[in-house]
Scaffold this active site. Structure first.
Site, mmCIF file in Angstrom:
data_model
loop_
_atom_site.group_PDB
_atom_site.id
_atom_site.type_symbol
_atom_site.label_atom_id
_atom_site.label_comp_id
_atom_site.label_asym_id
_atom_site.label_seq_id
_atom_site.Cartn_x
_atom_site.Cartn_y
_atom_site.Cartn_z
ATOM 1 N N THR A 51 37.452 70.336 65.079
ATOM 2 C CA THR A 51 38.711 71.006 65.375
ATOM 3 C C THR A 51 38.494 72.201 66.290
ATOM 4 O O THR A 51 39.388 72.594 67.047
ATOM 5 C CB THR A 51 39.395 71.445 64.067
ATOM 6 O OG1 THR A 51 39.518 70.306 63.202
ATOM 7 C CG2 THR A 51 40.773 72.022 64.316
ATOM 8 N N TYR A 139 27.719 66.479 57.617
ATOM 9 C CA TYR A 139 29.049 66.058 58.055
ATOM 10 C C TYR A 139 29.007 64.548 58.266
ATOM 11 O O TYR A 139 28.424 64.064 59.238
ATOM 12 C CB TYR A 139 29.401 66.796 59.349
ATOM 13 C CG TYR A 139 30.815 66.666 59.852
ATOM 14 C CD1 TYR A 139 31.792 65.975 59.154
ATOM 15 C CD2 TYR A 139 31.173 67.249 61.060
ATOM 16 C CE1 TYR A 139 33.079 65.867 59.635
ATOM 17 C CE2 TYR A 139 32.460 67.150 61.560
ATOM 18 C CZ TYR A 139 33.409 66.456 60.843
ATOM 19 O OH TYR A 139 34.687 66.349 61.338
ATOM 20 N N LYS A 167 30.559 67.571 54.071
ATOM 21 C CA LYS A 167 31.944 67.401 54.489
ATOM 22 C C LYS A 167 32.163 65.904 54.624
ATOM 23 O O LYS A 167 31.561 65.248 55.474
ATOM 24 C CB LYS A 167 32.230 68.108 55.816
ATOM 25 C CG LYS A 167 33.683 67.928 56.265
ATOM 26 C CD LYS A 167 33.970 68.571 57.611
ATOM 27 C CE LYS A 167 35.416 68.293 58.035
ATOM 28 N NZ LYS A 167 35.707 68.828 59.394
ATOM 29 N N VAL A 207 37.605 70.904 53.479
ATOM 30 C CA VAL A 207 37.543 71.527 54.798
ATOM 31 C C VAL A 207 38.754 70.983 55.546
ATOM 32 O O VAL A 207 38.769 69.827 55.963
ATOM 33 C CB VAL A 207 36.239 71.196 55.540
ATOM 34 C CG1 VAL A 207 36.266 71.803 56.943
ATOM 35 C CG2 VAL A 207 35.032 71.703 54.763
#
Length: 296
Positions: A51, A139, A167, A207
């Site tokens: 993001t 991630y 995540k 998250v």
């Protein structure tokens, strides 16, 4: 349920990286946005992630962003810095730089494009963990990287003392539950629709991208569940679903839609960087109408 292992708190925001109208890093805007998010209920912030447009920010900009946000939110708010690249050596360099700039942890994505096999994925993460004093949040987002961190690989990596969190954007709910059952890894839902379901089976939190816009509402989902009110938690999760769908499940990347809405709300965001293109006026108007209907 056993005590949750939540090393970075429960509600983390995957913060956008604000840019000026000229396309440069907006340090003051980043500080203002970070402060707003923390005041709005975010326990910690994830910087320089998907993001945050990490593929198009320079190494120097990444360091500057971490330092500026650290100065703005103070020493106690956890900052997790995205450091993932397709190059193990470069990822190590970014991790060391993030540590020096004031990050509390590193978010490390699976190497992309080259699609390494699982033994190479494991070696990549171990090399980074061995090179730094920072704890790592792995991630797992195969939809973008093309490669899973499979549950057996994740279980082995959990034995490393600095690999402590994940995540999770795997969309493998069964595999995630297996890792939760067999390790002490702190799992954070990286997909908005999984915030409550994953929390209910023992994850540590989320998250969240939509927390850039509605931090109080995202934090409220988990707070309600912790308070023992599962019905309220489900209601709050349902309440953010239309906005989640509009921001995250359209043909546009979440960065594009979130920045469009933040800009319309006169909050720090600015333009996206190429190759991304800004949302058109019609899409932006629809996002604003949806936000105003549900959260104004």
């Amino acid at each position: 349920m056993r005590q949750r292992n939540a090393p970075f708190g429960r509600t983390l925001c995957a913060m956008v990286t604000p840019f000026t109208s000229a396309g440069t890093l907006d340090v003051d805007g980043a500080a203002r946005l970070a402060t707003r998010l923390v005041d709005g209920g975010c326990d910690g912030l994830v910087l320089n992630g998907t993001t945050g447009e990490s593929p198009t920010t320079t190494d120097a900009e990444k360091r500057e962003l971490i330092a500026a946000v650290r100065s703005a939110v103070g020493p106690t708010v956890p900052l997790v810095a995205g450091v993932g690249t397709a190059d193990t050596r470069h990822t190590v360099e970014l991790t060391l730089a993030a540590e020096k700039a004031g990050a509390d942890a590193a978010l490390v994505v699976t190497p992309y494009y080259s699609r390494p096999q699982q033994d190479a994925v494991e070696a990549h993460f171990r090399q980074i963990a061995d090179a730094t004093g920072l704890p790592l949040m792995l991630y797992d987002i195969p939809g973008r990287t093309g490669t899973r961190i499979t549950p057996p690989t994740m279980i082995r990596l959990a034995q490393h003392p600095r690999i402590i969190a994940v995540k999770d954007c795997s969309y493998d709910f069964l595999g995630t539950q297996r890792v939760l059952a067999e390790t002490d890894l702190a799992y954070y839902a990286g997909c908005e629709e999984h915030i409550l379901p994953l929390y209910a089976v023992g994850a540590s939190g989320c998250v969240s991208t939509i927390a850039n816009v509605v931090p109080e509402q995202v934090a409220g989902i988990l707070a309600a569940f912790d308070a023992g009110d599962a019905a309220l938690a489900a209601e709050l999760q349902s309440r953010v679903t239309p906005l989640t769908e509009a921001l995250m499940a359209s043909d546009l990347p979440g960065t594009v839609t979130v920045k469009a809405l933040l800009n319309t709300l006169n909050l720090p965001a600015g333009p996206v960087r190429a190759p991304l293109l800004a949302a058109d006026a019609g899409t932006t108007a629809e996002l604003l109408a949806l936000y105003e209907a549900g959260f104004r």
